[in-house]
Motif scaffolding. Structure first.
Motif, PDB file in Angstrom:
ATOM      1  N   VAL A  22      47.979  27.110  40.249  1.00 18.80           N
ATOM      2  CA  VAL A  22      46.983  28.103  39.856  1.00 18.80           C
ATOM      3  C   VAL A  22      47.678  29.222  39.089  1.00 18.80           C
ATOM      4  CG1 VAL A  22      45.440  27.582  41.789  1.00 18.80           C
ATOM      5  CG2 VAL A  22      47.145  29.393  42.045  1.00 18.80           C
ATOM      6  N   PHE A  23      46.918  29.904  38.271  1.00 14.10           N
ATOM      7  CA  PHE A  23      47.426  30.996  37.449  1.00 14.10           C
ATOM      8  C   PHE A  23      47.374  32.300  38.224  1.00 14.10           C
ATOM      9  CE2 PHE A  23      46.495  34.558  34.631  1.00 14.10           C
ATOM     10  CZ  PHE A  23      47.560  34.496  33.745  1.00 14.10           C
ATOM     11  N   THR A  24      48.439  33.062  38.135  1.00 12.45           N
ATOM     12  CA  THR A  24      48.460  34.415  38.675  1.00 12.45           C
ATOM     13  C   THR A  24      49.409  35.236  37.819  1.00 12.45           C
ATOM     14  OG1 THR A  24      48.610  35.746  40.700  1.00 12.45           O
ATOM     15  CG2 THR A  24      50.283  34.024  40.409  1.00 12.45           C
ATOM     16  N   ILE A  25      49.738  36.424  38.283  1.00 10.81           N
ATOM     17  CA  ILE A  25      50.660  37.283  37.541  1.00 10.81           C
ATOM     18  C   ILE A  25      51.801  37.743  38.448  1.00 10.81           C
ATOM     19  CG2 ILE A  25      49.034  38.049  35.774  1.00 10.81           C
ATOM     20  CD1 ILE A  25      48.485  40.552  37.474  1.00 10.81           C
ATOM     21  N   ARG A  26      52.893  38.070  37.822  1.00 11.08           N
ATOM     22  CA  ARG A  26      54.101  38.514  38.518  1.00 11.08           C
ATOM     23  C   ARG A  26      53.811  39.673  39.474  1.00 11.08           C
ATOM     24  NH1 ARG A  26      56.661  42.891  37.890  1.00 11.08           N
ATOM     25  NH2 ARG A  26      55.616  43.427  35.955  1.00 11.08           N
ATOM     26  N   GLU A  32      53.230  44.126  43.916  1.00  6.13           N
ATOM     27  CA  GLU A  32      52.969  45.397  43.243  1.00  6.13           C
ATOM     28  C   GLU A  32      51.475  45.693  43.135  1.00  6.13           C
ATOM     29  OE1 GLU A  32      54.910  45.440  39.430  1.00  6.13           O
ATOM     30  OE2 GLU A  32      56.813  44.768  40.289  1.00  6.13           O
ATOM     31  N   CYS A  33      50.665  44.633  43.043  1.00  7.75           N
ATOM     32  CA  CYS A  33      49.215  44.774  42.860  1.00  7.75           C
ATOM     33  C   CYS A  33      48.486  43.772  43.753  1.00  7.75           C
ATOM     34  CB  CYS A  33      48.821  44.500  41.415  1.00  7.75           C
ATOM     35  SG  CYS A  33      49.502  45.644  40.229  1.00  7.75           S
ATOM     36  N   ASN A  52      43.274  43.942  38.592  1.00 10.39           N
ATOM     37  CA  ASN A  52      42.521  44.693  37.598  1.00 10.39           C
ATOM     38  C   ASN A  52      43.466  45.640  36.856  1.00 10.39           C
ATOM     39  OD1 ASN A  52      40.374  45.575  36.120  1.00 10.39           O
ATOM     40  ND2 ASN A  52      39.555  46.915  37.708  1.00 10.39           N
ATOM     41  N   ILE A  53      44.495  45.047  36.225  1.00 11.07           N
ATOM     42  CA  ILE A  53      45.476  45.811  35.461  1.00 11.07           C
ATOM     43  C   ILE A  53      45.677  45.120  34.111  1.00 11.07           C
ATOM     44  CG2 ILE A  53      46.713  46.636  37.513  1.00 11.07           C
ATOM     45  CD1 ILE A  53      48.908  44.486  36.737  1.00 11.07           C
ATOM     46  N   ASN A  90      37.139  46.077  44.178  1.00 12.74           N
ATOM     47  CA  ASN A  90      37.986  47.205  43.796  1.00 12.74           C
ATOM     48  C   ASN A  90      39.301  47.216  44.557  1.00 12.74           C
ATOM     49  OD1 ASN A  90      36.294  48.301  41.823  1.00 12.74           O
ATOM     50  ND2 ASN A  90      35.042  49.286  43.384  1.00 12.74           N
ATOM     51  N   GLU A  91      39.246  46.852  45.832  1.00 18.86           N
ATOM     52  CA  GLU A  91      40.470  46.819  46.629  1.00 18.86           C
ATOM     53  C   GLU A  91      40.330  45.824  47.770  1.00 18.86           C
ATOM     54  OE1 GLU A  91      40.165  50.597  49.546  1.00 18.86           O
ATOM     55  OE2 GLU A  91      40.364  51.103  47.420  1.00 18.86           O
TER      56      GLU A  91
END
Length: 107
Positions: A22-26, A32-33, A52-53, A90-91
């Motif tokens: 699956v795709f995600t971000i570092r 960090e997020c 949401n960055i 949102n969180e």
């Protein structure tokens, strides 16, 4: 005897196996997020878990779906969204909002 193994699969709510890429971000992998947006892609039935960055392709990572559930078990709450839909919040702890993902026009 084989019922034990089938029961485990029933407990897995996603329509893809645990080892599905699956795709995600570092920023999510490194803590960090939080995961704030989840896409279930219509085209390939894939999953994306992002925050949401602003992020770039350099931030993009492929991980196993089970790894995402270990980073944030609350994603199980949106495991049943249909392909072509996405969820956001949102969180962590907020209720997920689910909506049909707008179709992207080729540019």
């Amino acid at each position: 005897m084989f019922g034990i193994f089938k029961k485990k699969e029933v407990d897995w709510p996603f329509d893809q196996p645990k080892n599905c890429a699956v795709f995600t971000i570092r920023q999510i992998i490194e803590g960090e997020c939080p995961i704030q947006v989840v896409y279930h892609d219509l085209e390939d039935d894939g999953w994306q878990f992002v925050s949401n960055i602003e992020y770039t392709m350099e931030d993009a990572k492929l991980v196993g779906l089970e790894e995402i559930t270990k980073i944030d078990p609350t994603v199980f709450e949106v495991a049943k969204i249909e392909p072509g839909y996405h969820a956001w919040r949102n969180e962590v702890g907020d209720k997920w909002t689910i909506a049909k993902t707008p179709e992207q026009l080729d540019e």
